[in-house]
Design an enzyme around this catalytic site. Sequence first.
Site, PDB file in Angstrom:
ATOM      1  N   TRP A 133       5.994 -19.525  -2.424  1.00 12.18           N
ATOM      2  CA  TRP A 133       5.069 -19.853  -1.333  1.00 12.18           C
ATOM      3  C   TRP A 133       4.141 -20.986  -1.753  1.00 12.18           C
ATOM      4  CZ3 TRP A 133       6.054 -17.672   3.241  1.00 12.18           C
ATOM      5  CH2 TRP A 133       6.713 -16.439   3.269  1.00 12.18           C
ATOM      6  N   TYR A 183      17.096  -4.869   3.743  1.00 10.90           N
ATOM      7  CA  TYR A 183      17.282  -5.647   2.499  1.00 10.90           C
ATOM      8  C   TYR A 183      18.380  -5.024   1.641  1.00 10.90           C
ATOM      9  CZ  TYR A 183      13.239  -8.559   3.490  1.00 10.90           C
ATOM     10  OH  TYR A 183      12.381  -9.466   4.069  1.00 10.90           O
ATOM     11  N   ARG A 201       5.934 -11.109  -9.904  1.00 11.42           N
ATOM     12  CA  ARG A 201       6.258 -11.812  -8.662  1.00 11.42           C
ATOM     13  C   ARG A 201       4.979 -12.166  -7.910  1.00 11.42           C
ATOM     14  NH1 ARG A 201       8.961  -8.078  -5.164  1.00 11.42           N
ATOM     15  NH2 ARG A 201       9.856  -9.746  -3.941  1.00 11.42           N
ATOM     16  N   SER A 202       5.029 -13.286  -7.214  1.00 10.12           N
ATOM     17  CA  SER A 202       3.861 -13.742  -6.439  1.00 10.12           C
ATOM     18  C   SER A 202       4.187 -13.569  -4.968  1.00 10.12           C
ATOM     19  CB  SER A 202       3.579 -15.203  -6.750  1.00 10.12           C
ATOM     20  OG  SER A 202       3.506 -15.371  -8.142  1.00 10.12           O
ATOM     21  N   THR A 203       3.910 -12.359  -4.492  1.00 15.24           N
ATOM     22  CA  THR A 203       4.346 -12.008  -3.138  1.00 15.24           C
ATOM     23  C   THR A 203       3.195 -12.063  -2.136  1.00 15.24           C
ATOM     24  OG1 THR A 203       3.960  -9.712  -3.747  1.00 15.24           O
ATOM     25  CG2 THR A 203       6.224 -10.494  -3.901  1.00 15.24           C
ATOM     26  N   VAL A 204       3.587 -12.202  -0.875  1.00 12.81           N
ATOM     27  CA  VAL A 204       2.665 -11.963   0.230  1.00 12.81           C
ATOM     28  C   VAL A 204       3.029 -10.604   0.809  1.00 12.81           C
ATOM     29  CG1 VAL A 204       2.258 -14.365   0.841  1.00 12.81           C
ATOM     30  CG2 VAL A 204       4.205 -13.190   1.855  1.00 12.81           C
ATOM     31  N   GLU A 207      -0.016  -4.887  -2.154  1.00 17.74           N
ATOM     32  CA  GLU A 207       0.951  -3.932  -1.603  1.00 17.74           C
ATOM     33  C   GLU A 207       0.607  -3.721  -0.119  1.00 17.74           C
ATOM     34  OE1 GLU A 207       3.846  -2.418  -2.265  1.00 17.74           O
ATOM     35  OE2 GLU A 207       3.497  -1.657  -0.255  1.00 17.74           O
ATOM     36  N   CYS A 244       7.399 -13.149   6.701  1.00 19.18           N
ATOM     37  CA  CYS A 244       7.501 -11.946   5.867  1.00 19.18           C
ATOM     38  C   CYS A 244       7.124 -10.674   6.641  1.00 19.18           C
ATOM     39  CB  CYS A 244       6.578 -12.098   4.650  1.00 19.18           C
ATOM     40  SG  CYS A 244       6.470 -10.588   3.678  1.00 19.18           S
TER      41      CYS A 244
HETATM   42  N1  GSH Z   1       5.990  -4.484  -1.803  1.00 20.27           N
HETATM   43  C1  GSH Z   1       5.548  -5.700  -1.301  1.00 20.27           C
HETATM   44  C2  GSH Z   1       6.702  -6.624  -0.972  1.00 20.27           C
HETATM   45  C3  GSH Z   1       6.272  -7.981  -0.470  1.00 20.27           C
HETATM   46  C4  GSH Z   1       7.396  -9.019  -0.546  1.00 20.27           C
HETATM   47  O1  GSH Z   1       8.492  -8.726  -1.047  1.00 20.27           O
HETATM   48  N2  GSH Z   1       7.109 -10.244  -0.026  1.00 20.27           N
HETATM   49  C5  GSH Z   1       8.078 -11.323  -0.134  1.00 20.27           C
HETATM   50  C6  GSH Z   1       8.203 -12.078   1.188  1.00 20.27           C
HETATM   51  S1  GSH Z   1       8.975 -11.114   2.450  1.00 20.27           S
HETATM   52  C7  GSH Z   1       7.594 -12.368  -1.110  1.00 20.27           C
HETATM   53  O2  GSH Z   1       6.466 -12.816  -1.040  1.00 20.27           O
HETATM   54  N3  GSH Z   1       8.466 -12.761  -2.049  1.00 20.27           N
HETATM   55  C8  GSH Z   1       8.191 -13.836  -2.991  1.00 20.27           C
HETATM   56  C9  GSH Z   1       8.681 -13.534  -4.382  1.00 20.27           C
HETATM   57  O3  GSH Z   1       9.261 -12.471  -4.602  1.00 20.27           O
HETATM   58  O4  GSH Z   1       8.469 -14.367  -5.238  1.00 20.27           O
HETATM   59  C10 GSH Z   1       4.696  -5.370  -0.088  1.00 20.27           C
HETATM   60  O5  GSH Z   1       5.119  -4.556   0.743  1.00 20.27           O
HETATM   61  O6  GSH Z   1       3.595  -5.896   0.003  1.00 20.27           O
END
Ligand code: GSH
Length: 323
Positions: free
Chosen positions: A99, A191, A125-128, A143, A66
């Site tokens: 993840w 993207y 969403r569960s983002t890294v 963020e 990521c």
């Molecule tokens: N705005 C966030 C975007 C983070 C993001 O989009 N991470 C993606 C991986 S590149 C993710 O974890 N996506 C999983 C999901 O959307 O469920 C940031 O900059 O921290």
Amino acid sequence: MAIPPSWIIQTGRSIWTQIWQLMMSQLAPRDDRGEYQRPQSEFRQHIEGIYIPQPNRYRLYVGWSCPWAHRTLVVRALKGLEGAIDVTLLQGDANAGGWRLPEPAHGCQTLAELYRYGKTGYTGRSTVPMLWDTQTYSIVNNESAEIIEILNSEFNEYAAHPDLDLAPDDLQDAIYRWNETIYHTVNNGVYRCGFAQTQTAYDRAYRELFATLDRIDNLLANQAYLCGDRLTLADVRLFTTLIRFDLVYHTLFKCNRRRIRDYPQLQDYVYRIYHLPGVAATCDFPTILADYYGNLFPLNPGGIIPQLPDLSYLIDRREVQTI
Ligand SMILES: N[C@@H](CCC(=O)N[C@@H](CS)C(=O)NCC(=O)O)C(=O)O
């Protein structure tokens, strides 16, 4: 060998397009013009109030592939925060589309479960990257743009390089302006190309992306970094997209006018940052390839993972600068 009859081709195309549109609508929310709309991050606390700066209290959840999470690993390495901020490396789960934790934590197997453990009823969403507080079991921030500011300024007491300031006062305006341009046209720009759902949306994103890359390539003929001769957070934010460019964005996301290794100044710039102490160790090229091509299934339905492209511009011996 005979070409399949036209009814098979037409039926296959129609079914595939409908499924593709359905999957893309989940993966990549779009506006009326087919432009990708990145959702906002929801957890936006800073290190203040209940969140006191303490060593080994906060944990970063990241994935190698990521680019947003990569920003936080680069700043952690440059500041020398490895001893104070722990990291958990997550694995992309191609089938579940999220993840997975390397080992269960608080009974959670996935990042989505950990988000819900931190905030009951969470449905976003569960983002890294995600910055986790191990004392209150809560999410401080998810963020990346804010997490890197936190790492730059809030843990200097525990940093091996506290004097390195990646956002000095006199460069705040320049950093802000670059961040705005780079986010829209490059970080999110790739993207917007890859997730575009109309030709017009793709064409616009592509034009804006390469206009910015051309502009930066010209600028770097006269200076080492975006804001002059000092590395800043704007460079970190640009770097993590550029280091993935030849590997994945150029092909998978159709950003194919040029590669970074075709740009005389940009390739030197990426080389220079890649060789700063600790940075190369944050770049895992095989995992980046495997995750993008394996997990973004609608963009690569055949599931073939390409070979690593030529990255020799990163390993040729050249004079390496320090910050
Ligand atoms: N705005 C966030 C975007 C983070 C993001 O989009 N991470 C993606 C991986 S590149 C993710 O974890 N996506 C999983 C999901 O959307 O469920 C940031 O900059 O921290």
